[in-house]
Design an enzyme around this catalytic site. Structure first.
Site, PDB file in Angstrom:
ATOM      1  N   CYS A  90       0.836  -1.203   0.000  1.00  0.00           N
ATOM      2  CA  CYS A  90       0.000   0.000   0.000  1.00  0.00           C
ATOM      3  C   CYS A  90       0.875   1.259   0.000  1.00  0.00           C
ATOM      4  O   CYS A  90       1.514   1.550  -0.996  1.00  0.00           O
ATOM      5  CB  CYS A  90      -0.995  -0.023   1.153  1.00  0.00           C
ATOM      6  SG  CYS A  90      -2.359   1.166   0.938  1.00  0.00           S
ATOM      7  N   HIS A 186      -3.483  -5.391  -0.013  1.00  0.00           N
ATOM      8  CA  HIS A 186      -3.102  -5.755   1.352  1.00  0.00           C
ATOM      9  C   HIS A 186      -3.055  -7.270   1.563  1.00  0.00           C
ATOM     10  O   HIS A 186      -3.998  -7.859   2.114  1.00  0.00           O
ATOM     11  CB  HIS A 186      -4.068  -5.125   2.357  1.00  0.00           C
ATOM     12  CG  HIS A 186      -3.856  -3.666   2.565  1.00  0.00           C
ATOM     13  ND1 HIS A 186      -2.963  -3.168   3.491  1.00  0.00           N
ATOM     14  CD2 HIS A 186      -4.398  -2.587   1.942  1.00  0.00           C
ATOM     15  CE1 HIS A 186      -2.973  -1.842   3.446  1.00  0.00           C
ATOM     16  NE2 HIS A 186      -3.833  -1.467   2.508  1.00  0.00           N
ATOM     17  N   GLU A 188      -1.481  -8.827   3.746  1.00  0.00           N
ATOM     18  CA  GLU A 188      -1.388  -9.146   5.176  1.00  0.00           C
ATOM     19  C   GLU A 188      -2.751  -9.314   5.829  1.00  0.00           C
ATOM     20  O   GLU A 188      -2.846  -9.855   6.941  1.00  0.00           O
ATOM     21  CB  GLU A 188      -0.576  -8.072   5.915  1.00  0.00           C
ATOM     22  CG  GLU A 188      -1.315  -6.813   6.313  1.00  0.00           C
ATOM     23  CD  GLU A 188      -1.627  -5.856   5.175  1.00  0.00           C
ATOM     24  OE1 GLU A 188      -2.287  -4.821   5.427  1.00  0.00           O
ATOM     25  OE2 GLU A 188      -1.208  -6.130   4.024  1.00  0.00           O
TER      26      GLU A 188
END
Length: 219
Positions: A90, A186, A188
């Site tokens: 990001c 993202h 994660e």
């Protein structure tokens, strides 16, 4: 493997968990020199980059942390010189782009397709054949977004390998000679039930770049 995360601890909890779940050790620091004691650098998501760092006045940037920007750019520069693998997520992909002389859209005309509104936005992307990301996910992938800024002009040596077909937003990059990768989405925290892909593959590939004998050319 030790992975440096350059950020403020309360803001990088998801990234700490992401690294730990794959059996690696996160080293959260605001000291660029700490990267020297790690195998890789992860540049996490966050607010917007100070526009002066890519030659612009503020035209819609917000949640700016200039001190953190400087530290992250210094850490990136250290890794460039030492050929230490870097993954940007990001904001992190934008830091990489700015670090190589690129520019950003400060407030995308199509931000509603990507911006956080209480939850991540999910959308289709297309992936460049032969790229590292194509090797993980194939021609297409649904990813999650939470941003209103994006890469405009690519920095020197960087190649775009993933796009949103609805507006052309660059969703992933790679440096053509250095072990430096970035994704605008993202991994994660991606929800595999909505995206049908696992974000763990990104970190696993990234960590492999720190292994002995990894290739000098990336795609």
């Amino acid at each position: 493997m030790k992975i440096a995360i350059v950020g403020r601890k309360p803001d990088v909890v998801n990234y700490i968990r992401y690294v730990q779940l794959q059996g690696h050790t996160p080293i959260v620091s605001l000291e660029p020199g700490d990267v020297a004691h790690c195998h890789c650098l992860l540049l996490p998501g966050g607010g917007d980059i100070t526009p002066a760092f890519f030659g612009q006045k503020n035209r819609g940037s917000r949640s700016i942390d200039t001190e953190l920007d400087i530290i992250q750019l210094q850490a990136l520069d250290f890794c460039i010189n030492k050929r230490i693998p870097v993954l940007g997520i990001c904001k992190g992909i934008q830091v990489i782009n700015v670090g190589f002389g690129g520019t950003l859209y400060q407030d995308m005309p199509t931000a509603e397709l990507h911006s956080y509104d209480g939850s991540d936005k999910y959308h289709d992307t297309t992936i460049k054949k032969g790229s590292w990301l194509h090797g993980l996910y194939g021609d297409q992938a649904v990813v999650n977004s939470a941003h209103h800024q994006a890469i405009r002009e690519l920095g020197s040596g960087l190649c775009a390998i993933q796009h949103c077909p609805r507006d052309g937003c660059i969703e992933a990059i790679v440096h053509m000679e250095l072990p430096i990768l970035g994704v605008q989405w993202h991994p994660e925290r991606i929800d595999i039930r909505r995206a049908t892909i696992s974000g763990e593959k990104v970190l696993a590939y990234f960590v492999s770049l720190a292994s002995p004998g990894c290739p000098a050319h990336f795609s």
